[in-house]
Design an enzyme around this catalytic site. Structure first.
Site, PDB file in Angstrom:
ATOM      1  N   ALA A 167       0.845  -1.204   0.000  1.00  0.00           N
ATOM      2  CA  ALA A 167       0.000   0.000   0.000  1.00  0.00           C
ATOM      3  C   ALA A 167       0.875   1.246   0.000  1.00  0.00           C
ATOM      4  O   ALA A 167       0.713   2.142   0.822  1.00  0.00           O
ATOM      5  CB  ALA A 167      -0.915  -0.022   1.224  1.00  0.00           C
ATOM      6  N   GLY A 168       1.821   1.301  -0.928  1.00  0.00           N
ATOM      7  CA  GLY A 168       2.744   2.439  -0.975  1.00  0.00           C
ATOM      8  C   GLY A 168       2.375   3.440  -2.050  1.00  0.00           C
ATOM      9  O   GLY A 168       1.205   3.579  -2.413  1.00  0.00           O
ATOM     10  N   VAL A 185       2.868   3.312  -5.139  1.00  0.00           N
ATOM     11  CA  VAL A 185       2.330   2.702  -6.352  1.00  0.00           C
ATOM     12  C   VAL A 185       0.996   2.007  -6.060  1.00  0.00           C
ATOM     13  O   VAL A 185      -0.027   2.296  -6.687  1.00  0.00           O
ATOM     14  CB  VAL A 185       3.342   1.711  -6.968  1.00  0.00           C
ATOM     15  N   GLU A 206       4.820  -0.229 -13.600  1.00  0.00           N
ATOM     16  CA  GLU A 206       4.114   1.051 -13.436  1.00  0.00           C
ATOM     17  C   GLU A 206       5.032   2.198 -13.871  1.00  0.00           C
ATOM     18  O   GLU A 206       6.211   2.208 -13.544  1.00  0.00           O
ATOM     19  CB  GLU A 206       3.702   1.208 -11.959  1.00  0.00           C
ATOM     20  N   GLU A 260       5.660  10.458  -9.175  1.00  0.00           N
ATOM     21  CA  GLU A 260       5.066  11.041  -7.977  1.00  0.00           C
ATOM     22  C   GLU A 260       4.776  12.522  -8.219  1.00  0.00           C
ATOM     23  O   GLU A 260       5.476  13.192  -8.971  1.00  0.00           O
ATOM     24  CB  GLU A 260       6.001  10.846  -6.783  1.00  0.00           C
ATOM     25  N   LYS A 294      10.878  -1.464 -18.401  1.00  0.00           N
ATOM     26  CA  LYS A 294      10.717  -0.586 -17.241  1.00  0.00           C
ATOM     27  C   LYS A 294      12.085  -0.038 -16.800  1.00  0.00           C
ATOM     28  O   LYS A 294      12.249   1.162 -16.569  1.00  0.00           O
ATOM     29  CB  LYS A 294      10.049  -1.352 -16.091  1.00  0.00           C
ATOM     30  N   LEU A 295      13.077  -0.915 -16.692  1.00  0.00           N
ATOM     31  CA  LEU A 295      14.419  -0.454 -16.293  1.00  0.00           C
ATOM     32  C   LEU A 295      14.972   0.504 -17.348  1.00  0.00           C
ATOM     33  O   LEU A 295      15.552   1.538 -17.034  1.00  0.00           O
ATOM     34  CB  LEU A 295      15.372  -1.642 -16.129  1.00  0.00           C
ATOM     35  N   CYS A 321      13.501   5.681  -7.340  1.00  0.00           N
ATOM     36  CA  CYS A 321      13.676   4.695  -8.414  1.00  0.00           C
ATOM     37  C   CYS A 321      14.793   4.928  -9.431  1.00  0.00           C
ATOM     38  O   CYS A 321      15.423   3.950  -9.848  1.00  0.00           O
ATOM     39  CB  CYS A 321      12.359   4.505  -9.142  1.00  0.00           C
ATOM     40  N   PHE A 322      15.028   6.161  -9.857  1.00  0.00           N
ATOM     41  CA  PHE A 322      16.005   6.343 -10.943  1.00  0.00           C
ATOM     42  C   PHE A 322      17.344   5.672 -10.603  1.00  0.00           C
ATOM     43  O   PHE A 322      17.856   4.848 -11.348  1.00  0.00           O
ATOM     44  CB  PHE A 322      16.223   7.829 -11.240  1.00  0.00           C
ATOM     45  N   GLN A 323      17.898   6.043  -9.442  1.00  0.00           N
ATOM     46  CA  GLN A 323      19.210   5.492  -9.080  1.00  0.00           C
ATOM     47  C   GLN A 323      19.130   3.976  -8.874  1.00  0.00           C
ATOM     48  O   GLN A 323      19.950   3.220  -9.399  1.00  0.00           O
ATOM     49  CB  GLN A 323      19.718   6.186  -7.816  1.00  0.00           C
TER      50      GLN A 323
HETATM   51  P1  NAD Z   1       6.656   1.829  -0.952  1.00  0.00           P
HETATM   52  O1  NAD Z   1       7.810   1.563  -0.087  1.00  0.00           O
HETATM   53  O2  NAD Z   1       5.981   3.156  -0.902  1.00  0.00           O
HETATM   54  O3  NAD Z   1       5.512   0.724  -0.674  1.00  0.00           O
HETATM   55  C1  NAD Z   1       5.755  -0.629  -0.616  1.00  0.00           C
HETATM   56  C2  NAD Z   1       4.826  -1.251   0.431  1.00  0.00           C
HETATM   57  O4  NAD Z   1       4.978  -2.676   0.373  1.00  0.00           O
HETATM   58  C3  NAD Z   1       5.151  -0.848   1.864  1.00  0.00           C
HETATM   59  O5  NAD Z   1       4.021  -0.236   2.461  1.00  0.00           O
HETATM   60  C4  NAD Z   1       5.525  -2.161   2.569  1.00  0.00           C
HETATM   61  O6  NAD Z   1       5.083  -2.231   3.905  1.00  0.00           O
HETATM   62  C5  NAD Z   1       4.810  -3.170   1.700  1.00  0.00           C
HETATM   63  N1  NAD Z   1       5.387  -4.505   1.803  1.00  0.00           N
HETATM   64  C6  NAD Z   1       6.669  -4.887   1.629  1.00  0.00           C
HETATM   65  N2  NAD Z   1       6.800  -6.214   1.808  1.00  0.00           N
HETATM   66  C7  NAD Z   1       5.571  -6.682   2.112  1.00  0.00           C
HETATM   67  C8  NAD Z   1       5.073  -7.980   2.413  1.00  0.00           C
HETATM   68  N3  NAD Z   1       5.875  -9.051   2.404  1.00  0.00           N
HETATM   69  N4  NAD Z   1       3.754  -8.106   2.698  1.00  0.00           N
HETATM   70  C9  NAD Z   1       2.945  -7.041   2.697  1.00  0.00           C
HETATM   71  N5  NAD Z   1       3.360  -5.788   2.419  1.00  0.00           N
HETATM   72  C10 NAD Z   1       4.666  -5.614   2.125  1.00  0.00           C
HETATM   73  O7  NAD Z   1       7.125   1.511  -2.442  1.00  0.00           O
HETATM   74  P2  NAD Z   1       6.593   2.168  -3.795  1.00  0.00           P
HETATM   75  O8  NAD Z   1       7.216   3.494  -3.983  1.00  0.00           O
HETATM   76  O9  NAD Z   1       5.117   2.032  -3.845  1.00  0.00           O
HETATM   77  O10 NAD Z   1       7.257   1.193  -4.869  1.00  0.00           O
HETATM   78  C11 NAD Z   1       6.804  -0.125  -5.039  1.00  0.00           C
HETATM   79  C12 NAD Z   1       7.426  -0.707  -6.301  1.00  0.00           C
HETATM   80  O11 NAD Z   1       6.969   0.042  -7.431  1.00  0.00           O
HETATM   81  C13 NAD Z   1       8.943  -0.641  -6.348  1.00  0.00           C
HETATM   82  O12 NAD Z   1       9.414  -1.781  -7.010  1.00  0.00           O
HETATM   83  C14 NAD Z   1       9.218   0.597  -7.194  1.00  0.00           C
HETATM   84  O13 NAD Z   1      10.442   0.496  -7.871  1.00  0.00           O
HETATM   85  C15 NAD Z   1       8.077   0.578  -8.168  1.00  0.00           C
HETATM   86  N6  NAD Z   1       7.682   1.898  -8.692  1.00  0.00           N
HETATM   87  C16 NAD Z   1       7.609   2.971  -7.849  1.00  0.00           C
HETATM   88  C17 NAD Z   1       7.174   4.205  -8.351  1.00  0.00           C
HETATM   89  C18 NAD Z   1       7.071   5.418  -7.470  1.00  0.00           C
HETATM   90  O14 NAD Z   1       6.819   6.495  -7.982  1.00  0.00           O
HETATM   91  N7  NAD Z   1       7.267   5.322  -6.168  1.00  0.00           N
HETATM   92  C19 NAD Z   1       6.787   4.317  -9.695  1.00  0.00           C
HETATM   93  C20 NAD Z   1       6.869   3.182 -10.512  1.00  0.00           C
HETATM   94  C21 NAD Z   1       7.314   1.978  -9.996  1.00  0.00           C
HETATM   95  C1  UGA Z   2      10.159   8.543 -12.267  1.00  0.00           C
HETATM   96  C2  UGA Z   2       9.621   8.372 -13.698  1.00  0.00           C
HETATM   97  O1  UGA Z   2       9.331   9.670 -14.233  1.00  0.00           O
HETATM   98  C3  UGA Z   2       8.365   7.520 -13.728  1.00  0.00           C
HETATM   99  O2  UGA Z   2       7.956   7.291 -15.077  1.00  0.00           O
HETATM  100  C4  UGA Z   2       8.662   6.181 -13.051  1.00  0.00           C
HETATM  101  O3  UGA Z   2       7.486   5.397 -13.017  1.00  0.00           O
HETATM  102  C5  UGA Z   2       9.159   6.435 -11.639  1.00  0.00           C
HETATM  103  O4  UGA Z   2      10.358   7.257 -11.688  1.00  0.00           O
HETATM  104  C6  UGA Z   2       9.562   5.183 -10.928  1.00  0.00           C
HETATM  105  O5  UGA Z   2       9.818   4.174 -11.534  1.00  0.00           O
HETATM  106  O6  UGA Z   2       9.618   5.321  -9.706  1.00  0.00           O
HETATM  107  P1  UGA Z   2       9.539  10.092 -10.202  1.00  0.00           P
HETATM  108  O7  UGA Z   2      10.873   9.672  -9.698  1.00  0.00           O
HETATM  109  O8  UGA Z   2       8.385   9.947  -9.300  1.00  0.00           O
HETATM  110  O9  UGA Z   2       9.172   9.267 -11.538  1.00  0.00           O
HETATM  111  O10 UGA Z   2       9.574  11.624 -10.663  1.00  0.00           O
HETATM  112  P2  UGA Z   2      10.229  12.402 -11.901  1.00  0.00           P
HETATM  113  O11 UGA Z   2       9.280  13.459 -12.294  1.00  0.00           O
HETATM  114  O12 UGA Z   2      10.713  11.525 -12.974  1.00  0.00           O
HETATM  115  O13 UGA Z   2      11.468  13.135 -11.206  1.00  0.00           O
HETATM  116  C7  UGA Z   2      12.584  12.407 -10.721  1.00  0.00           C
HETATM  117  C8  UGA Z   2      13.677  13.387 -10.323  1.00  0.00           C
HETATM  118  O14 UGA Z   2      14.230  14.022 -11.467  1.00  0.00           O
HETATM  119  C9  UGA Z   2      13.186  14.528  -9.416  1.00  0.00           C
HETATM  120  O15 UGA Z   2      14.153  14.796  -8.440  1.00  0.00           O
HETATM  121  C10 UGA Z   2      13.035  15.683 -10.363  1.00  0.00           C
HETATM  122  O16 UGA Z   2      13.155  16.935  -9.736  1.00  0.00           O
HETATM  123  C11 UGA Z   2      14.202  15.435 -11.323  1.00  0.00           C
HETATM  124  N1  UGA Z   2      14.013  16.015 -12.666  1.00  0.00           N
HETATM  125  C12 UGA Z   2      12.985  15.625 -13.450  1.00  0.00           C
HETATM  126  C13 UGA Z   2      14.928  16.944 -13.136  1.00  0.00           C
HETATM  127  O17 UGA Z   2      15.903  17.306 -12.432  1.00  0.00           O
HETATM  128  N2  UGA Z   2      14.764  17.458 -14.392  1.00  0.00           N
HETATM  129  C14 UGA Z   2      13.733  17.095 -15.202  1.00  0.00           C
HETATM  130  O18 UGA Z   2      13.664  17.605 -16.340  1.00  0.00           O
HETATM  131  C15 UGA Z   2      12.825  16.149 -14.716  1.00  0.00           C
END
Ligand code: NAD
Ligand code: UGA
Length: 479
Positions: free
Chosen positions: A11-12, A14, A160, A164, A219-220, A275-277
């Site tokens: 429930a994060g 995503v 996904e 954010e 995705k990567l 995620c980026f790093q």
């Molecule tokens: P998050 O840390 O916000 O949420 C993950 C949740 O999973 C946590 O609440 C944690 O308690 C729960 N969890 C972990 N292990 C568990 C288990 N065994 N049982 C039940 N719950 C469990 O993470 P996020 O930012 O939502 O990212 C989730 C995934 O999506 C990652 O792989 C990330 O790379 C990917 N992703 C994130 C974003 C983003 O913008 N944050 C965008 C695209 C993809």
């Molecule tokens: C990024 C990707 O944009 C999403 O498509 C992807 O799903 C996600 O990672 C993920 O896998 O977690 P996010 O990290 O939430 O999304 O936000 P971005 O808008 O991409 O910004 C990332 C970082 O880059 C921020 O620190 C932002 O300030 C910086 N940024 C972004 C710049 O410095 N310059 C830009 O032109 C755009």
């Protein structure tokens, strides 16, 4: 088979928003988001959601209790579901083989085992977390090895792409939905069933189907390409600062080429976010494991450039403040990794603050959405005796004018809209002179601030009077 019940584990950032939008667009489907973290689920069920995303509150309020639920009861919800999304965190490993690069997949594996244990009927299992290529294969093996007779699991990859701060808009109107699955009749049927959920609000031509490995790698690759553009323009910004070119003008000129495009070319203090790093390191590790060192080195450089950008910005602050910030009050405006989120994971502000703290600066930090405790925790002042000395150097305030009162400098680390509307005349009057603004997000009007009396330094533009030669020497010796 008709999809009636969806369960999402995690429930994060995503799982929460994605399932909220699915529930909103598919009123005939019961959607339940489960998590092992009771505090998080309690917040999802309260008026104060655990994450901040524009427009999220409204949709949650509309759907919660109708066809959207948040629960800690993993067993019951996994058992009931037709489709299970896995949206758990997959951070970079901090131990053992691949430490610092490979993805830690223990959460994913734990969930796979729970699904196998709790399932009493066949299900589609959807890998939504970002994972290394062929993670679905491991998922499949764990599920198959623990399956009860008569039950079948079809594993799909459905990464996904939301960002954010714009998560709801991205989910309502994505550039594409990517679904990868096995090229078998059962695999194709599972893909079609997941397509039938998305097609409730997404045009068919935006739904791309591929084989599982292409989907996982895409995705990567997408995150690596996005981050690569930011590191590229940041590399150009360093050249601009010593030559007199303006990085905004260069970005506009370069981005006007339709083959290149104008998005994600905003130079700044460096990219942050969870995620980026992590995903680039994942790609680097994968390349190394595949014995492709040149490919690994190519992608590594994006992170190196990002670290350089953050370090360079901190150094510029120190040098402009007459090479000493010891005991000087510095106002940090913005701590989140980008605007419209309270998320601080890998925020560039953390590193910039740490560099300044190491030099003895007194930081007064303001961010409209990041809680005070989060800032202390990110700067590691609570849990580490060695860092206790920093505790007295940090103050977190709830008002930007408290931050700038008697400060030597303002450092902008996050591009919150409200920083454009601040009363800079009032701030200037409060501050010690000369009063400096270091704009890490290229958001302030330089000429306007200069006319007030500020000395303004911004990314990718030469604004100080320092001679060309000195600055080049400085960058080379920045290590
Ligand atoms: P998050 O840390 O916000 O949420 C993950 C949740 O999973 C946590 O609440 C944690 O308690 C729960 N969890 C972990 N292990 C568990 C288990 N065994 N049982 C039940 N719950 C469990 O993470 P996020 O930012 O939502 O990212 C989730 C995934 O999506 C990652 O792989 C990330 O790379 C990917 N992703 C994130 C974003 C983003 O913008 N944050 C965008 C695209 C993809
Ligand atoms: C990024 C990707 O944009 C999403 O498509 C992807 O799903 C996600 O990672 C993920 O896998 O977690 P996010 O990290 O939430 O999304 O936000 P971005 O808008 O991409 O910004 C990332 C970082 O880059 C921020 O620190 C932002 O300030 C910086 N940024 C972004 C710049 O410095 N310059 C830009 O032109 C755009």
């Amino acid at each position: 088979m008709v999809i009636e019940k969806i369960c999402c584990v995690g429930a994060g950032y995503v799982g929460g928003p994605t399932c909220t939008v699915i529930a909103n667009k598919c009123p005939d489907i019961r959607v339940c988001v489960v998590d092992s973290n009771t505090d998080r689920i309690a917040k999802w069920n309260s008026d104060e959601l655990p994450i901040y995303e524009p427009k999220l509150d409204d949709i949650v309020r509309e759907c919660r209790g109708r066809n959207l639920f948040f629960s800690n009861n993993l067993k019951e919800e996994i058992e009931k579901a037709d489709i299970i999304f896995i949206s758990v965190n997959t951070p970079t490993k901090t131990f053992g083989f691949g430490k610092g690069k490979a993805a830690d997949l223990q959460n994913l594996e734990n969930v796979a085992r729970l699904i196998a244990n709790y399932s009493t009927k066949s299900k589609i299992v959807v890998e939504k977390s970002t994972v290394p290529v062929r993670a679905a294969e491991s998922l499949n093996r764990i599920l198959k090895a623990n399956t009860k007779p008569g039950i079948r699991f079809d594993v799909l990859s459905n990464p996904e792409f939301l960002a954010e701060g714009t998560a709801i808009a991205d989910l309502l109107n994505p550039d594409r939905i990517l679904i990868g699955g096995e090229e078998t009749p059962e695999g194709r049927r599972a893909i079609q069933l997941l397509c039938s959920v998305y097609s409730k609000w997404i045009p068919e031509e935006k739904i791309i189907t591929t084989n599982t490995w292409s989907s996982e790698l895409s995705k990567l690759a997408a995150n690596a390409f996005l981050a690569q553009r930011i590191s590229s323009i940041n590399a150009i910004s360093a050249i601009c600062e010593v030559t007199g070119a303006d990085v905004s003008e260069v970005a506009h000129a370069v981005g006007s080429d339709t083959r290149i495009g104008s998005k994600n070319l905003m130079a700044g203090v460096g990219f942050g976010g969870s995620c980026f790093q992590k995903d680039i390191l994942n790609l680097v590790y994968l390349s190394e494991c595949l014995n492709l060192p040149e490919v690994a080195a190519y992608w590594s450089q994006i992170i190196e450039m990002n670290d350089f950008q953050k370090r360079r910005f901190a150094l510029r602050i120190i040098e402009c403040l007459f090479n000493t910030v010891t005991n000087k009050k510095i106002a940090i405006l913005g701590f989140a990794f980008k605007s419209n989120t309270g998320d601080t994971r890998e925020s560039p502000a953390i590193l910039v603050c740490k560099y300044l703290l190491e030099e003895g600066a007194r930081l007064c930090i303001y961010d409209p959405k990041v809680p005070k405790q989060q800032i202390y925790s990110d700067l590691k002042v609570a849990d580490n005796a060695e860092n206790e000395k920093f505790k007295n150097l940090i103050e977190v305030v709830d008002n930007p004018y408290k931050a700038t009162d008697k400060a030597h400098a303002i450092v902008i680390c996050t591009s919150w809209d409200e920083f454009l509307k601040l009363d800079y005349n009032k701030m200037y009057d409060q501050m010690l002179k000369p009063a400096f603004v270091f704009d890490g997000r290229k958001m302030v009007n330089i000429e306007e601030l200069q006319s007030i009396g500020f000395h303004v330094e911004t990314i990718g533009r030469k604004t100080s009077k320092q001679p060309f030669k000195t600055r080049i020497t400085r960058y080379i010796s920045s290590d």
